[in-house]
Design an enzyme around this catalytic site. Structure first.
Site, PDB file in Angstrom:
ATOM      1  N   THR A 120       0.823  -1.209   0.000  1.00 43.12           N
ATOM      2  CA  THR A 120       0.000   0.000   0.000  1.00 43.12           C
ATOM      3  C   THR A 120       0.858   1.261   0.000  1.00 43.12           C
ATOM      4  OG1 THR A 120      -1.453   1.320   1.417  1.00 43.12           O
ATOM      5  CG2 THR A 120      -0.122  -0.304   2.529  1.00 43.12           C
ATOM      6  N   TYR A 145      -1.462  -0.050  10.536  1.00 41.02           N
ATOM      7  CA  TYR A 145      -1.777  -0.692   9.249  1.00 41.02           C
ATOM      8  C   TYR A 145      -0.577  -0.584   8.301  1.00 41.02           C
ATOM      9  CZ  TYR A 145      -3.619  -1.192   4.510  1.00 41.02           C
ATOM     10  OH  TYR A 145      -3.793  -1.556   3.196  1.00 41.02           O
TER      11      TYR A 145
END
Ligand SMILES: NC(=O)c1ccc[n+]([C@@H]2O[C@H](COP(=O)([O-])OP(=O)(O)OC[C@H]3O[C@@H](n4cnc5c(N)ncnc54)[C@H](O)[C@@H]3O)[C@@H](O)[C@H]2O)c1
Length: 328
Positions: A120, A145
């Site tokens: 990501t 995350y």
């Protein structure tokens, strides 16, 4: 060079995994989908085989890989909400990092050497002075995350050196849109992504859409993000698998999947209003902490290494496909 025909898609019942399964099938691969259906949907599993199972179940994963003569893995399974990761980090490190170790161990058990991993743009954190973001930047995540994804990249790199793994981390920017044939689309619950939220507002499911900050240093004052059509993302995985097939053992690569062009929140809202022909009520809200003004990819590594170029990621195609799916 052996050809990779049978692919295990872990997390293939989810948004990006279901589109990638379709793209792999269209490219001639045989696909086994493995998913615990925690956030995925059984009716979005398009593999030749579906196995319900946990990412942390090393023995079951190894058994599935051996039984179906798996030659490559695409790994989507993760918890994905950055905000939740701040209040419950351990579940993210457990699901995204510790469970991925079980997957990698199962790959060793079954002698599977190739993996494409869902990373990501969150691994870059808030490096706003460096737009567009390139892979030469060091990783600097700002929430658990992002850390969990950066950790898995590090683990893949170590495993490539130590065990001859061939790994490709694809760093997605903002996944958006839906299958142009409407077979699958975005169905997160709860939904937190901008385009589906605006669409729900246009549909009357939500009363308004909140715009967090209108005083950023951007042309219209709202945040700019790089939206990448999920169909283009899916094709990026096929390209990465094909690329790994031609590589020597023991390699790790990372590439951004984005367009290099950004759209502001207001531009996206206007596009939904125009395509849906419905009004979208906006409420102005305070900036959210950790929201940089601009996040745009430098996609040149994926362009060059994978010969990958986004074909459907103009805002109109993204919103048209998302709107069609939301009304199907
Ligand atoms: N959606 C985005 O914009 C975006 C952006 C960057 C990166 N990513 C990454 O892409 C991947 C897929 O995202 P998505 O939007 O498709 O999410 P999603 O929630 O729709 O898909 C995740 C899938 O993994 C499965 N899963 C989760 N934990 C599991 C476990 N322990 N065992 C087995 N299956 C499990 C879920 O049931 C689901 O089907 C994630 O790794 C995410 O971090 C997504």
């Amino acid at each position: 060079m052996s050809s990779t025909k049978n692919i295990l898609v872990v997390g293939g019942a989810g948004y990006i995994g279901s589109h990638t399964t379709l793209a792999l099938k269209e490219a001639g691969y045989t696909v086994v989908v493995y998913d615990n259906l925690s956030t995925g949907h059984r009716d979005a599993c398009f593999g030749d085989v579906f196995v319900e199972g946990e990412l942390k179940d090393r023995a079951k994963l190894a058994e599935v890989m051996e039984k179906h003569e798996i030659e490559g893995v695409v790994h989507f399974a993760a918890l994905i909400e950055a905000g939740v990761s701040v209040v419950d980090p351990l579940s993210f490190y457990q699901n995204n990092v510790a469970s991925t170790l079980a997957l990698l161990e199962a790959m060793q058990d079954a002698n599977v050497k190739r993996i494409v991993f869902s990373s990501t743009a969150a691994v870059y954190g808030d490096q706003t002075t460096s737009s567009p973001l390139s892979e030469t930047l060091s990783k600097a995540p700002i929430n658990p995350y992002g850390h969990s994804k950066a950790m898995v990249e590090t683990i893949l790199e170590s495993a490539a050196t130590a065990y001859g793994l061939q790994a490709f981390a694809l760093r997605y920017f903002n996944a958006a849109g839906a299958d142009p044939e409407c077979r699958t689309g975005e169905r997160h619950d709860p939904e937190t992504h901008l385009i589906p939220l605006i669409i729900q507002t246009a549909q009357g499911v939500r009363e308004h859409i909140s715009v967090f900050g209108k005083d950023y240093e951007t042309p219209d004052g709202t945040c700019i993000r790089d939206y990448i059509h999920v169909y283009d993302l899916a094709e990026g995985h096929v390209a990465a698998l094909n690329f790994l097939q031609g590589q020597n053992t023991g390699c790790f690569h990372a590439a951004n999947l984005g367009t290099g062009q950004g759209y502001s929140v207001l531009q996206v809202i206007n596009a939904v209003a125009e395509i849906s022909k419905k009004p979208v009520k906006i409420i102005e809200a305070e900036r959210r902490p950790g929201d940089p003004a601009v996040l745009v990819a430098d996609p040149s590594v994926a362009n060059q290494l994978l010969n990958w170029r986004p074909m459907r990621s103009d805002l109109k195609s993204i919103v048209e496909d998302a709107w069609r799916f939301a009304n199907a």
